[in-house]
Design a protein around this motif. Sequence first.
Motif: not given
Length: 276
Positions: A4, A6, A27, A36, A38-40, A74-76, A78, A234
């Motif tokens: 996780q 952030t 990203t 990934i 999820y990622w936002q 940016a968080s998600g 991986v 990244v």
Amino acid sequence: MRLQITHQTNYFYHDLAQRSVQYIRMTPLSLAHQTIEYWQVMLPKVAKSQVDGFGNQWLVLSRSEPHDNLQMQASGVVNINPDTPYLADDPKVPYLLYTVPTPLTACSAAMRQFYENHLTDYHHSDSSTKRALLEQFAAALLNHVPYYQNVTHVGTTAPEAFELAQGVCQDHSHIFIACLRDLQIPARYISGYLYEPMGQHMASHAWAEAWIDGHWYTFDVSNQHFTPQAHVYVAIGRDYLDAAPVRGVRLGGGYENLHSQVWIHQLNDEAAQSQP
């Protein structure tokens, strides 16, 4: 290994900026080493998504209204494979591109004299010996340029950092890359994150990779890691400027202050499945 992540980045301007354009690479890449879940990326307004010539995903944020800050998160989650030995070559980006020096990765006479003590037999060696030689060189480089913060900046060149004999992961990567390219060994710059279970890496990270007989091998000089077992990719490029998390231009704004933090936690299967 599910991580996780952030990453918060805040720019504060002394005066109002009238307009700005920012290029944001925050990203993670989709690779055999990592997927990934999820990622936002949260930004002040909708940005345009593109892919650059190195395969990195970037967001173009254009603002025409007056503003005195830029806040991003940016968080998600991986999922990385800690047993990855190397990355496969990408035929869409010729590996010989990474033998060409850039202004940040020029090689000085002092750097050349330094690497000649370690890499003289490189081109006459087999793959395993080449890796061993580069690992020994990475250790010697860290000994010569120990890790110190707040000595260099994003525009510090490899020769400048080598002469200072102090620097951070960006400087170690630039010096390592510059020396290899001077020997016509393809080497590239990676930006991303490093997971450290005993003391989370609270910043973006950078490391180098060298092309050895068809594969890209990790050389994290700052931490002496030589496989990407705890690294999240990244962006990939020739140097920092190609892979920087944020680059851009603005009209007005005056001086700026930057505050950036990264949090990384390992998730168990149940925690990861509970994420949206």
